[in-house]
Design a protein around this motif. Sequence first.
Motif, short mmCIF file in Angstrom:
data_model
loop_
_atom_site.label_atom_id
_atom_site.label_comp_id
_atom_site.label_asym_id
_atom_site.label_seq_id
_atom_site.Cartn_x
_atom_site.Cartn_y
_atom_site.Cartn_z
N ALA A 51 7.17 3.66 4.10
CA ALA A 51 7.54 2.27 4.34
C ALA A 51 6.82 1.69 5.55
CB ALA A 51 9.05 2.16 4.52
N GLY A 52 6.24 2.52 6.38
CA GLY A 52 5.49 2.03 7.53
C GLY A 52 4.26 1.21 7.16
N TYR A 53 3.82 1.33 5.91
CA TYR A 53 2.68 0.55 5.44
C TYR A 53 3.07 -0.88 5.04
CZ TYR A 53 0.08 4.96 5.03
OH TYR A 53 -0.55 6.14 5.29
N LEU A 54 4.35 -1.19 5.03
CA LEU A 54 4.84 -2.48 4.54
C LEU A 54 4.14 -3.69 5.15
CD1 LEU A 54 6.73 -4.09 2.72
CD2 LEU A 54 8.51 -3.80 4.45
N PRO A 55 3.99 -3.80 6.47
CA PRO A 55 3.33 -5.00 7.00
C PRO A 55 1.89 -5.18 6.49
CG PRO A 55 4.36 -3.74 8.77
CD PRO A 55 4.45 -2.91 7.52
N PHE A 56 1.20 -4.09 6.30
CA PHE A 56 -0.19 -4.15 5.84
C PHE A 56 -0.26 -4.52 4.36
CE2 PHE A 56 0.26 -0.95 9.20
CZ PHE A 56 -0.45 -1.60 10.20
N VAL A 57 0.69 -3.99 3.59
CA VAL A 57 0.76 -4.34 2.17
C VAL A 57 1.04 -5.84 2.03
CG1 VAL A 57 2.15 -4.08 0.08
CG2 VAL A 57 1.43 -2.07 1.35
N LYS A 58 2.02 -6.33 2.78
CA LYS A 58 2.36 -7.76 2.70
C LYS A 58 1.15 -8.62 3.05
CE LYS A 58 6.27 -9.06 4.51
NZ LYS A 58 7.48 -9.16 5.35
N GLU A 59 0.41 -8.25 4.07
CA GLU A 59 -0.78 -9.01 4.47
C GLU A 59 -1.82 -9.01 3.37
OE1 GLU A 59 -3.35 -11.23 6.96
OE2 GLU A 59 -1.22 -10.79 7.21
N ALA A 60 -2.08 -7.85 2.77
CA ALA A 60 -3.09 -7.76 1.71
C ALA A 60 -2.68 -8.59 0.50
CB ALA A 60 -3.30 -6.30 1.32
N VAL A 61 -1.43 -8.46 0.08
CA VAL A 61 -0.96 -9.21 -1.09
C VAL A 61 -0.95 -10.71 -0.80
CG1 VAL A 61 0.96 -9.57 -2.69
CG2 VAL A 61 0.30 -7.25 -2.04
N ASP A 62 -0.56 -11.08 0.41
CA ASP A 62 -0.60 -12.50 0.79
C ASP A 62 -2.01 -13.07 0.69
OD1 ASP A 62 2.11 -12.64 1.30
OD2 ASP A 62 1.90 -12.53 3.49
N ARG A 63 -3.00 -12.22 0.88
CA ARG A 63 -4.40 -12.66 0.79
C ARG A 63 -4.95 -12.55 -0.64
NH1 ARG A 63 -7.41 -12.53 6.00
NH2 ARG A 63 -5.80 -12.42 7.60
N GLY A 64 -4.07 -12.19 -1.58
CA GLY A 64 -4.45 -12.18 -2.99
C GLY A 64 -4.88 -10.85 -3.55
N TYR A 65 -4.76 -9.79 -2.78
CA TYR A 65 -5.15 -8.47 -3.27
C TYR A 65 -4.05 -7.83 -4.10
CZ TYR A 65 -9.15 -8.31 -0.11
OH TYR A 65 -10.33 -8.55 0.52
N VAL A 66 -4.46 -7.04 -5.07
CA VAL A 66 -3.58 -6.10 -5.74
C VAL A 66 -3.77 -4.78 -5.00
CG1 VAL A 66 -3.21 -4.80 -7.88
CG2 VAL A 66 -3.71 -7.26 -7.97
N VAL A 67 -2.67 -4.10 -4.68
CA VAL A 67 -2.74 -2.84 -3.95
C VAL A 67 -2.10 -1.75 -4.80
CG1 VAL A 67 -2.05 -1.58 -1.87
CG2 VAL A 67 -2.61 -4.02 -1.72
N ILE A 68 -2.85 -0.68 -5.03
CA ILE A 68 -2.28 0.51 -5.66
C ILE A 68 -2.38 1.64 -4.65
CG2 ILE A 68 -4.43 1.19 -6.81
CD1 ILE A 68 -2.62 2.20 -9.16
N ALA A 69 -1.27 2.32 -4.45
CA ALA A 69 -1.18 3.36 -3.43
C ALA A 69 -0.72 4.67 -4.08
CB ALA A 69 -0.20 2.94 -2.35
N PRO A 70 -1.66 5.52 -4.46
CA PRO A 70 -1.31 6.77 -5.14
C PRO A 70 -0.71 7.80 -4.19
CG PRO A 70 -3.68 6.29 -5.33
CD PRO A 70 -3.10 5.33 -4.36
N ASP A 71 0.30 8.48 -4.67
CA ASP A 71 0.78 9.70 -4.02
C ASP A 71 0.16 10.85 -4.81
OD1 ASP A 71 2.24 8.96 -1.80
OD2 ASP A 71 4.14 8.79 -2.88
N TYR A 72 -1.07 11.18 -4.46
CA TYR A 72 -1.85 12.18 -5.17
C TYR A 72 -1.21 13.57 -5.09
CZ TYR A 72 -3.51 12.37 -0.37
OH TYR A 72 -3.57 12.42 1.00
N ARG A 73 -1.70 14.48 -5.92
CA ARG A 73 -1.14 15.83 -5.96
C ARG A 73 -1.03 16.41 -4.55
NH1 ARG A 73 -4.33 18.68 -9.98
NH2 ARG A 73 -4.88 16.59 -10.62
N GLY A 74 0.07 17.09 -4.32
CA GLY A 74 0.33 17.65 -3.00
C GLY A 74 1.16 16.74 -2.11
N SER A 75 1.34 15.48 -2.50
CA SER A 75 2.16 14.57 -1.70
C SER A 75 3.60 15.04 -1.70
CB SER A 75 2.08 13.15 -2.28
OG SER A 75 0.77 12.64 -2.20
N THR A 76 4.30 14.69 -0.64
CA THR A 76 5.70 15.09 -0.54
C THR A 76 6.59 14.11 -1.27
OG1 THR A 76 5.96 13.90 1.54
CG2 THR A 76 5.36 16.23 1.69
N GLY A 77 7.76 14.58 -1.65
CA GLY A 77 8.76 13.72 -2.28
C GLY A 77 8.86 13.85 -3.77
#
Length: 153
Positions: free
Chosen positions: A94-120
């Motif tokens: 969730a610490g990425y939230l401010p950056f995601v909001k900024e990117a989407v506000d500027r019109g970007y689509v953001v995909i953030a993979p939790d690639y193999r080995g990621s926790t959770g």
Amino acid sequence: MDSARMRALYVSNRNEDHPIANYEAHIRANARTDSIYKAVAGRGEFDYRKITYKSSVGDLDIPAYLFEPLEPAGPRTHAALVWDHGGIHGNWGAGYLPFVKEAVDRGYVVIAPDYRGSTGYGDEFHDAMDYGGYEVDDVVSAVDYLLANLPHV
């Protein structure tokens, strides 16, 4: 070549050499992150979905966070960011939230993979870590997902 330095920097790819992970705590933390993004999206700040797509390697399902502007502008009008998290056995938090909001506000689509080995995602997914090989393929496969499923990208 400094062999002592090489030994100090070496990271084993054997799971038994690593600290024991608290899989249940990781799963709970991941669920909290999911709920935070869902709550913010519910306030109308961006469109959010948690998705999975197939990796090009080994047919593994890769979970990812997908963020989009609320109103797509039309076919092939939005640039996309494939944003991977750092760290061995890390995850998208969730610490990425401010950056995601900024990117989407500027019109970007953001995909953030939790690639193999990621926790959770439990022990099997955690232990699938390849330490810089297949994880890269998992992230690159996010582009294939975007191009096949989002006409506005």
